[in-house]
Design a protein around this motif. Sequence first.
Motif, PDB file in Angstrom:
ATOM      1  N   ARG A  40      33.527  31.711  35.079  1.00  0.00           N
ATOM      2  CA  ARG A  40      34.852  31.411  35.620  1.00  0.00           C
ATOM      3  C   ARG A  40      34.875  31.590  37.141  1.00  0.00           C
ATOM      4  NH1 ARG A  40      36.692  34.166  30.841  1.00  0.00           N
ATOM      5  NH2 ARG A  40      37.007  36.082  32.033  1.00  0.00           N
ATOM      6  N   LEU A  41      34.204  32.642  37.609  1.00  0.00           N
ATOM      7  CA  LEU A  41      34.141  32.861  39.059  1.00  0.00           C
ATOM      8  C   LEU A  41      33.364  31.751  39.752  1.00  0.00           C
ATOM      9  CD1 LEU A  41      33.553  36.717  39.197  1.00  0.00           C
ATOM     10  CD2 LEU A  41      35.532  35.495  40.083  1.00  0.00           C
ATOM     11  N   VAL A  42      32.273  31.297  39.132  1.00  0.00           N
ATOM     12  CA  VAL A  42      31.494  30.204  39.727  1.00  0.00           C
ATOM     13  C   VAL A  42      32.340  28.936  39.827  1.00  0.00           C
ATOM     14  CG1 VAL A  42      29.510  28.689  39.358  1.00  0.00           C
ATOM     15  CG2 VAL A  42      29.263  31.140  39.035  1.00  0.00           C
ATOM     16  N   ALA A  43      33.046  28.603  38.732  1.00  0.00           N
ATOM     17  CA  ALA A  43      33.897  27.416  38.758  1.00  0.00           C
ATOM     18  C   ALA A  43      35.004  27.555  39.798  1.00  0.00           C
ATOM     19  CB  ALA A  43      34.497  27.180  37.369  1.00  0.00           C
ATOM     20  N   HIS A  50      40.380  23.518  47.276  1.00  0.00           N
ATOM     21  CA  HIS A  50      41.491  23.731  46.343  1.00  0.00           C
ATOM     22  C   HIS A  50      41.851  25.217  46.356  1.00  0.00           C
ATOM     23  CE1 HIS A  50      40.868  19.648  44.961  1.00  0.00           C
ATOM     24  NE2 HIS A  50      39.589  19.929  44.705  1.00  0.00           N
ATOM     25  N   PHE A  51      42.681  25.601  47.314  1.00  0.00           N
ATOM     26  CA  PHE A  51      43.003  27.011  47.502  1.00  0.00           C
ATOM     27  C   PHE A  51      43.992  27.541  46.468  1.00  0.00           C
ATOM     28  CE2 PHE A  51      42.089  25.626  51.998  1.00  0.00           C
ATOM     29  CZ  PHE A  51      40.801  26.133  51.997  1.00  0.00           C
ATOM     30  N   THR A  52      44.507  26.675  45.614  1.00  0.00           N
ATOM     31  CA  THR A  52      45.391  27.136  44.541  1.00  0.00           C
ATOM     32  C   THR A  52      44.595  27.624  43.331  1.00  0.00           C
ATOM     33  OG1 THR A  52      45.546  24.869  43.695  1.00  0.00           O
ATOM     34  CG2 THR A  52      47.242  25.583  45.262  1.00  0.00           C
ATOM     35  N   SER A  53      43.281  27.557  43.420  1.00  0.00           N
ATOM     36  CA  SER A  53      42.440  27.969  42.293  1.00  0.00           C
ATOM     37  C   SER A  53      42.548  29.469  42.066  1.00  0.00           C
ATOM     38  CB  SER A  53      40.980  27.582  42.568  1.00  0.00           C
ATOM     39  OG  SER A  53      40.132  28.081  41.567  1.00  0.00           O
ATOM     40  N   ARG A  54      42.680  29.856  40.804  1.00  0.00           N
ATOM     41  CA  ARG A  54      42.717  31.262  40.407  1.00  0.00           C
ATOM     42  C   ARG A  54      41.859  31.433  39.153  1.00  0.00           C
ATOM     43  NH1 ARG A  54      44.856  30.767  44.556  1.00  0.00           N
ATOM     44  NH2 ARG A  54      46.779  31.730  45.326  1.00  0.00           N
ATOM     45  N   VAL A  55      41.357  32.644  38.943  1.00  0.00           N
ATOM     46  CA  VAL A  55      40.564  32.948  37.750  1.00  0.00           C
ATOM     47  C   VAL A  55      41.282  34.011  36.943  1.00  0.00           C
ATOM     48  CG1 VAL A  55      38.380  32.328  38.833  1.00  0.00           C
ATOM     49  CG2 VAL A  55      39.187  34.685  38.969  1.00  0.00           C
ATOM     50  N   ALA A  56      41.077  33.961  35.627  1.00  0.00           N
ATOM     51  CA  ALA A  56      41.715  34.932  34.737  1.00  0.00           C
ATOM     52  C   ALA A  56      40.988  36.269  34.823  1.00  0.00           C
ATOM     53  CB  ALA A  56      41.700  34.415  33.299  1.00  0.00           C
ATOM     54  N   VAL A  57      41.745  37.348  34.884  1.00  0.00           N
ATOM     55  CA  VAL A  57      41.190  38.701  34.911  1.00  0.00           C
ATOM     56  C   VAL A  57      41.249  39.251  33.496  1.00  0.00           C
ATOM     57  CG1 VAL A  57      41.373  41.002  35.907  1.00  0.00           C
ATOM     58  CG2 VAL A  57      41.977  39.001  37.278  1.00  0.00           C
ATOM     59  N   SER A  58      40.072  39.421  32.878  1.00  0.00           N
ATOM     60  CA  SER A  58      40.008  39.800  31.464  1.00  0.00           C
ATOM     61  C   SER A  58      39.526  41.224  31.235  1.00  0.00           C
ATOM     62  CB  SER A  58      39.089  38.832  30.709  1.00  0.00           C
ATOM     63  OG  SER A  58      37.797  38.813  31.278  1.00  0.00           O
ATOM     64  N   PHE A  98      38.706  37.934  44.151  1.00  0.00           N
ATOM     65  CA  PHE A  98      38.635  36.476  44.323  1.00  0.00           C
ATOM     66  C   PHE A  98      40.043  35.885  44.390  1.00  0.00           C
ATOM     67  CE2 PHE A  98      38.786  32.240  42.505  1.00  0.00           C
ATOM     68  CZ  PHE A  98      37.814  31.571  43.238  1.00  0.00           C
ATOM     69  N   ASN A  99      40.932  36.326  43.513  1.00  0.00           N
ATOM     70  CA  ASN A  99      42.300  35.805  43.514  1.00  0.00           C
ATOM     71  C   ASN A  99      43.021  36.167  44.812  1.00  0.00           C
ATOM     72  OD1 ASN A  99      41.993  34.670  40.975  1.00  0.00           O
ATOM     73  ND2 ASN A  99      42.780  36.465  39.910  1.00  0.00           N
ATOM     74  N   ARG A 100      42.772  37.392  45.306  1.00  0.00           N
ATOM     75  CA  ARG A 100      43.397  37.765  46.579  1.00  0.00           C
ATOM     76  C   ARG A 100      42.848  36.922  47.727  1.00  0.00           C
ATOM     77  NH1 ARG A 100      43.594  43.132  44.270  1.00  0.00           N
ATOM     78  NH2 ARG A 100      41.442  43.552  44.899  1.00  0.00           N
ATOM     79  N   LEU A 101      41.530  36.673  47.690  1.00  0.00           N
ATOM     80  CA  LEU A 101      40.925  35.817  48.714  1.00  0.00           C
ATOM     81  C   LEU A 101      41.504  34.410  48.662  1.00  0.00           C
ATOM     82  CD1 LEU A 101      38.784  35.174  50.872  1.00  0.00           C
ATOM     83  CD2 LEU A 101      37.168  34.761  49.018  1.00  0.00           C
ATOM     84  N   ALA A 102      41.630  33.851  47.452  1.00  0.00           N
ATOM     85  CA  ALA A 102      42.191  32.510  47.319  1.00  0.00           C
ATOM     86  C   ALA A 102      43.639  32.478  47.802  1.00  0.00           C
ATOM     87  CB  ALA A 102      42.103  32.054  45.866  1.00  0.00           C
TER      88      ALA A 102
END
Length: 460
Positions: free
Chosen positions: A193-196, A205-213, A225-229
């Motif tokens: 997910r982080l790679v994608a 695409h700065f709106t990209s976010r990843v799920a924190v599981s 990563f989400n904070r960076l995005a």
Amino acid sequence: MDKLRFGISAKLFCAIFFTCMLVLITMHWGVRLSFEHGFIDYIKRGNEQRLSLMSEALAEQYQQHGNWNFLRNNNRSMFSILRSLEQNPDTNSYLPPHGWRTQFWVVDQRYRVLFGPHARVPQEGIRHSITTANGHVVGWVVGSPPERLTRSADINFDQQQRRTSWLIVGLSTLLAAAVTWLMSRGLLAPVRRLVAGTHQLAAGHFTSRVAVSSNDELGRLAQDFNRLASSLEKNESMRRAFMADISHELRTPLAILRGELEAMQDGVRKLTPEAVSSLLMEVATLTKLVDDLHQLSLSDEGALAYRKSDTDLAALLELVAGNFHARYASHNLTLKLTLPEHAPFFGDPDRLIQLFTNLLENSLRYTDRNGSVSLALYASATGWRLLIDDSAPGVDDAQREQIFERFYRTEGSRNRASGGSGLGLAICRNIVEAHGGVMSADHSDLGGLQIRVDLPYDKL
């Protein structure tokens, strides 16, 4: 042809799977060696016990008969002795299960075979002497070497154990492969997910976010990563707004200049001192905007020159306020000062004068006529606190959070003459932070805006 490249999933799968296989094979051979040696030792001890009992029984029979004639060519007598040994509870309590697991021979004192198979008597076999009560050796009981299995039941048992052992290894291998595959997919799912997300971020695409599981290291990495995005998205939005604001700020004075010059060129307007003064005012506006942009860029990069020395904040405020008295009076504004006699501080006097000038200029531009402005400086627990309060109009909470942003004005309808370039408070905040202070905004009791500046005492 490109070489086959393994991803991190395949590498992790191979690492875990081959480790499991190495452990399985090692355990398999360890168990096999332990079983084989233990089983042969078990048979050897049982045979030695039986041969020892056999030699004792034969010694008793020899003493009863006085010779070996009872045993020569008389297998029934030997079988009778064997059955008596198996049926005697006192002798078989420590023996292995019924049945001989090895070949044996009974020989007399001249090594003539009395009982046994037709094969040659082994020289390296197990030997137990047949000794009479008076200590004479009248023969021996010789067993075959125990290094190999000779009984069909034992051989079948050993082969069954081998097949079972290999079957367990095969099933364990399949189980290890399945568990390893599921484990590698589960462990690397957050990484994929982080790679994608990183690919999308790199594509803009700065709106990209990843799920924190999870809450482990990968979970914290996903949060970062989400904070960076989010920061990149905000910076991109600010950059676009900044460029739009700059183009808007430059368009108006340039349009006025072009209109004035075209009017003079066409003879519609004469080249008079008043026309030249109007042109100079627009040029001055552009120069002020460019200077503010330059100052802001330098302060953002920390490149503004600061020459700090011991100074007096009260004296600096009196100096700046004196320069504004006439302008405040022309707008029917009352400027009230509440200052201590001395306010020693270690800072850059020129930058502090720029800070106070911008703050008073901001109150002058955004306070209605016939209003009032209050400037107070006093000592707090940690340093000097400067409060600048003005009367109406005020700002709402949303505007109060945005007034330190570049090109922001509380009223979109205000023109540059009343609103300035919108960069003053942004520059002020950078100057305050360069002195180790904090700048904030709040609602004023006078009905307008309150600007608060906290400067620490000893910030070198």
